[in-house]
Design an enzyme around this catalytic site. Structure first.
Site, short mmCIF file in Angstrom:
data_model
loop_
_atom_site.label_atom_id
_atom_site.label_comp_id
_atom_site.label_asym_id
_atom_site.label_seq_id
_atom_site.Cartn_x
_atom_site.Cartn_y
_atom_site.Cartn_z
N CYS A 47 0.23 2.14 6.74
CA CYS A 47 0.55 0.74 6.95
C CYS A 47 0.69 0.05 5.60
O CYS A 47 0.06 0.42 4.62
CB CYS A 47 -0.52 0.06 7.79
SG CYS A 47 -2.20 0.21 7.14
N CYS A 70 0.81 -1.23 0.00
CA CYS A 70 0.00 0.00 0.00
C CYS A 70 0.84 1.27 0.00
O CYS A 70 0.34 2.34 -0.36
CB CYS A 70 -0.94 0.01 1.21
SG CYS A 70 -2.17 -1.31 1.17
N HIS A 94 -9.05 4.00 -1.16
CA HIS A 94 -7.65 3.59 -1.05
C HIS A 94 -7.25 2.89 -2.34
O HIS A 94 -7.27 1.66 -2.42
CB HIS A 94 -7.48 2.68 0.16
CG HIS A 94 -6.11 2.12 0.34
ND1 HIS A 94 -4.97 2.68 -0.19
CD2 HIS A 94 -5.69 1.02 1.05
CE1 HIS A 94 -3.92 1.96 0.15
NE2 HIS A 94 -4.33 0.95 0.90
#
Length: 391
Positions: free
Chosen positions: A377, A95, A347
């Site tokens: 994260c 990510c 996201h």
């Protein structure tokens, strides 16, 4: 120096993003390379920089199969009609991939090995669902083992425990005793702040409309605590629901980083400087709590405290991630995700890092803040931290 040495500065000259489309939404049919091309073209036009002078394009992207395969950084640059002489490379730090792209680009500038570098990312999750690569692309090759438990070394160290973001988010909720109600309150805050930001035009400067699509699709104006409370948990006996999780999304984003020499030669206007960049890792099973030690590490190396930070963008992969981070850092929540986060805005994996940096830069400019901190994260129990100083 806060960056740990080196000469000169790495300046952020320009930062742009597309609106974030929801799964099956306005951007779902757009080829990822065209999404990337869209922000790259806008980045070069808005910055006024000579595209021929760009020395590399570093893009983040996950699940690089199908339309996202083949080094999408390079493909996006060429699809934008930009010079063939400029190379591109695609990186995967899960990510945090495009945040890592910023770090690689800034490190090149700070080291003196490059003067002008583009960093960004792209992801079309409607076309390539998360973890598609590990699940589907292996089948024609006759591969059955996943990335973890087929490894003897991994199993010797971590056993057969599940390795996934949902399990990690639940582990965090239990360890920090974060209730479902706490998470739902944060999620509702995210939606309300995102709607306020959209209605107030706060994202207008940073967003490059794609055709008729000019507005983030994720924020829910009609959501409520009552609606969230009625959802089923993601796992039996768990605390998390879809309402406290980030949204599956499609988007692209990009920033231009320049050296002092590039700023002078090309007549560019720097808007911020990279004050600090670092990355840390911790428990890969809990996975999503790495922003906590990564932030502590970054602040120590930069000689700063949270009191020095005016604004924070921490990716809302799950509400438990942000709430645990807030508990451990003692940061004032009013500094954090002031225009909403990924629970409301989405996201888009590989694009999220530079998307958050873009929003952070524009919000520092709007409010007059000096320092902004970004963290998120990442799979494998990792977290990048970037601190920028508005100029």
């Amino acid at each position: 120096m806060a960056r740990g040495g080196g000469a000169g500065e790495a300046y952020v000259v320009e930062a742009v993003r597309t609106p974030v489309g929801k799964r099956g939404g306005a951007l779902s049919a757009v080829h990822p390379a065209d999404l990337g091309a869209h922000v790259l073209g806008a980045l070069m036009e808005r910055s006024g920089a000579d595209p021929e002078a760009v020395e590399d394009v570093v893009f983040g992207c996950l699940d690089t199969v199908g339309p996202q395969a083949g080094d999408i950084a390079r493909t996006s640059w060429l699809a934008a009609g930009l010079p063939e002489s400029v190379p591109g490379v695609t990186v995967d730090r899960q990510c945090g991939s495009s945040q890592q792209a910023v770090h690689f680009a800034a490190q090149a500038v700070l080291s003196g090995t490059a003067e002008l570098v583009v960093a960004g990312g792209v992801q079309n999750m409607s076309q390539v669902p998360i973890a598609y690569a590990s699940r589907e692309a292996a089948v024609p090759l006759g591969l059955t083992e996943g990335p973890f438990h087929g490894s003897r070394g991994w199993r010797a160290r971590y056993g057969d425990a599940p390795v996934d973001q949902f399990n990690g988010a639940e582990m965090i909720a239990r360890q920090w005793d974060i209730s479902r109600e706490d998470m739902e309150r944060w999620a509702l805050r995210s939606h309300r702040r995102a709607v306020e930001a959209i209605d107030g035009g706060r994202f207008a400067r940073e967003t490059v409309p794609y055709g008729d699509h000019a507005t983030d699709e994720g924020p829910r104006r009609d959501t409520s605590a009552e609606k969230m409370a009625g959802l089923s948990t993601l796992v039996e006996g768990g605390r998390l629901t879809a309402a406290v999780s980030s949204q599956i999304s499609d988007a692209a984003s990009a920033v231009l980083l320049a050296s002092e020499e590039a700023v002078r030669v090309h007549g560019l206007t720097p808007r911020a400087r990279v004050h600090h960049l670092s990355v840390r890792g911790e428990d890969p099973l809990r996975m999503l709590s790495a922003p906590i030690p990564a932030t502590a590490h970054a602040l120590k190396k930069a000689g700063m405290t949270m009191d020095d930070i005016d604004l924070v963008e921490i990716n809302e992969a799950f509400a438990s991630v942000v709430l645990a981070w807030l508990h451990e850092t003692g940061c004032d929540p009013d500094k954090v995700n002031v225009n909403g986060g990924a629970i409301a805005l989405g996201h888009p994996l590989g694009a999220t890092g530079t998307k958050l940096l873009t929003t952070l830069l524009h919000e520092l400019e709007r409010t007059g803040g000096r320092y902004g901190l970004q963290t998120m994260c990442e799979g494998g129990g990792q977290a990048n931290v970037t601190i920028i100083e508005r100029l």
